[in-house]
Design a protein around this motif. Structure first.
Motif, PDB file in Angstrom:
ATOM      1  N   ARG A  31       0.665  -1.566  -0.102  1.00 34.91           N
ATOM      2  CA  ARG A  31       0.197  -0.282  -0.037  1.00 34.91           C
ATOM      3  C   ARG A  31       0.863   1.193   0.038  1.00 34.91           C
ATOM      4  O   ARG A  31       0.411   1.731  -1.073  1.00 34.91           O
ATOM      5  N   LEU A  67       0.803   4.188  -2.796  1.00 30.04           N
ATOM      6  CA  LEU A  67       0.911   5.534  -2.397  1.00 30.04           C
ATOM      7  C   LEU A  67       2.189   7.014  -3.055  1.00 30.04           C
ATOM      8  O   LEU A  67       1.399   7.577  -3.353  1.00 30.04           O
ATOM      9  N   ASP A  90      -7.718   6.086  -0.100  1.00 29.27           N
ATOM     10  CA  ASP A  90      -6.752   6.316   0.783  1.00 29.27           C
ATOM     11  C   ASP A  90      -5.507   7.291   0.052  1.00 29.27           C
ATOM     12  O   ASP A  90      -4.948   8.133   1.056  1.00 29.27           O
ATOM     13  N   ASN A 117      -6.979  10.879   2.087  1.00 26.90           N
ATOM     14  CA  ASN A 117      -6.106  10.544   3.219  1.00 26.90           C
ATOM     15  C   ASN A 117      -4.994  10.888   3.782  1.00 26.90           C
ATOM     16  O   ASN A 117      -4.108  11.277   4.416  1.00 26.90           O
ATOM     17  N   ARG A 118      -4.180  10.867   2.722  1.00 28.25           N
ATOM     18  CA  ARG A 118      -2.301  11.065   2.226  1.00 28.25           C
ATOM     19  C   ARG A 118      -2.157  12.833   1.761  1.00 28.25           C
ATOM     20  O   ARG A 118      -1.601  13.104   1.851  1.00 28.25           O
ATOM     21  N   LEU A 134      -9.798   1.021   5.165  1.00 27.31           N
ATOM     22  CA  LEU A 134      -9.132   1.505   4.306  1.00 27.31           C
ATOM     23  C   LEU A 134      -8.487   2.463   5.309  1.00 27.31           C
ATOM     24  O   LEU A 134      -8.687   1.689   6.364  1.00 27.31           O
ATOM     25  N   LEU A 135      -7.445   3.196   4.900  1.00 31.83           N
ATOM     26  CA  LEU A 135      -6.826   4.053   5.805  1.00 31.83           C
ATOM     27  C   LEU A 135      -7.269   4.739   6.715  1.00 31.83           C
ATOM     28  O   LEU A 135      -7.992   5.143   7.885  1.00 31.83           O
TER      29      LEU A 135
END
Length: 373
Positions: A241, A245, A272, A275-276, A302-303
């Motif tokens: 992951r 990402l 995701d 989220n980042r 998911l995150l």
């Protein structure tokens, strides 16, 4: 289906109507298929001969290793800066070894059909950012993706991940999807003691839901197994992951906002990714197409930890097709808040094809208008 009949079907290859879909999903999706329990024989003009076959696990391992060795050759593509919002395409599974420029052009071909139907001008591929994570995913999972046995007796066994974390996700995905497809819990167990003995209880418990999903969707079980295999490889491994990402983040525009269009596994990555993203970055339009985000097994991992709508996203459009087995958890509005679900009449032989989704006039119109605002 008897083992002999199953063997003849695998030896002959996938049905003709499924070959375009298999090509779209990537070279490793072509059924090389598990060996049947009994001898496989193919009739010829000269008599009956045995059809040789390379174990599916061996082929899958070779494909992953090949992609990993060439991972440095392919990178994401940046778009031109100019008027209008930036747009990002986030690809799906099975793209390792593919040319990002050709993939981007193919997406734009489909989108241009939809834009024309909506009365909007076409989009130049050179204006599109195309982060590429196919090789990063293959490299992160290399050496951990072959089946635990050299000869598999079922498709589910042949394509199940060897990594423990990914295998748990893979099994949960099959069960979750079969449940969504209406399979009774009692049907997910081996039919009798003989089946349990021949296949092993755990393996049979994977194949039965896979067969059910294939029967309900009309897709080959290999196509479905490979799609879930890659989703499981991403969700079940922190290193995989992170690698994906990182590859995507490195290929994003530096602007404070961009339109994000995602497909298949890319829709999972997209959630995701939100989220980042830095707090000042916004996504005025998120498009998810052919997404497995409606499955509990997916959104719980998911995150964000569940079906939490990203705060950066203004409008979310989800395109799905009834014949797309990967999107079996759709419409997403049943699980996610504030999602506009669009049912697309994709051709059955291309039910998961991103070009089919983007050629839908309403999907294309949402993208075209968002980019030009």
């Amino acid at each position: 289906m008897r083992a002999t009949e199953r063997g003849l079907r695998r030896a002959a290859g996938p049905p003709p109507e499924q070959k375009p879909l298999l090509a779209e999903l990537g070279p490793q999706a072509v059924p090389v298929g598990p060996a049947p329990i009994d001898d496989r024989r193919v009739g010829t003009a000269a008599g009956v001969t045995t059809a040789p076959e390379v174990p599916a696990a061996q082929v899958l391992s070779a494909l992953v290793q090949d992609a990993a060795e060439r991972a440095q050759e392919r990178h994401g593509l940046t778009g031109r800066t100019g008027a209008g919002r930036r747009i990002v395409f986030l690809h799906g599974r099975g793209q390792q070894g593919h040319d990002p420029a050709a993939l981007r052009a193919g997406w734009c071909d489909g989108l241009d059909i939809g834009l024309a139907a909506a009365g909007l001008p076409p989009l130049d591929p050179a204006d599109v950012w195309f982060p590429f994570y196919g090789d990063a995913l293959a490299s992160a999972t290399a050496g951990r993706e072959s089946a635990p046995v050299d000869t598999a007796t079922t498709t589910a066994e042949a394509y199940m991940p060897a990594d423990t974390g990914a295998l748990d996700v893979y099994a949960a995905l099959l069960t979750d999807a079969a449940d969504r497809a209406g399979m009774p819990a009692s049907e997910q167990e081996p039919a009798d003691a003989q089946e349990s003995s021949l296949l092993g209880g755990a393996v049979a418990a994977l194949q039965r839901p896979l067969s059910w999903i294939a029967a309900r969707s009309g897709l080959d079980d290999v196509v479905i197994a490979m799609a879930f295999h890659d989703v499981a490889a991403y969700l079940g491994s922190r290193s995989a992951r992170d690698a994906v990402l990182e590859a995507v983040l490195a290929g994003l525009p530096k602007d404070d906002e961009f339109v994000l269009v995602s497909h298949s596994l890319g829709t999972v990555v997209a959630l995701d990714l939100c989220n980042r993203l830095p707090g000042h970055v916004s996504v005025p339009l998120l498009v998810t197409a052919g997404s497995p985000l409606g499955l509990d097994t997916v959104y719980e991992r998911l995150l964000a930890g569940g079906p939490v709508r990203p705060g950066q996203v203004d409008v979310w459009v989800n395109a799905w097709a009834a014949a797309d087995a990967v999107a079996i958890g759709c419409p997403l509005g049943r699980s996610w808040p504030r999602v506009s679900d669009l049912l697309c009449a994709n051709r059955k032989d291309k039910a998961h094809d991103i070009k089919q989704y983007l050629s839908h006039a309403l999907v294309a119109a949402a993208i075209g208008r968002a980019v030009r605002e």
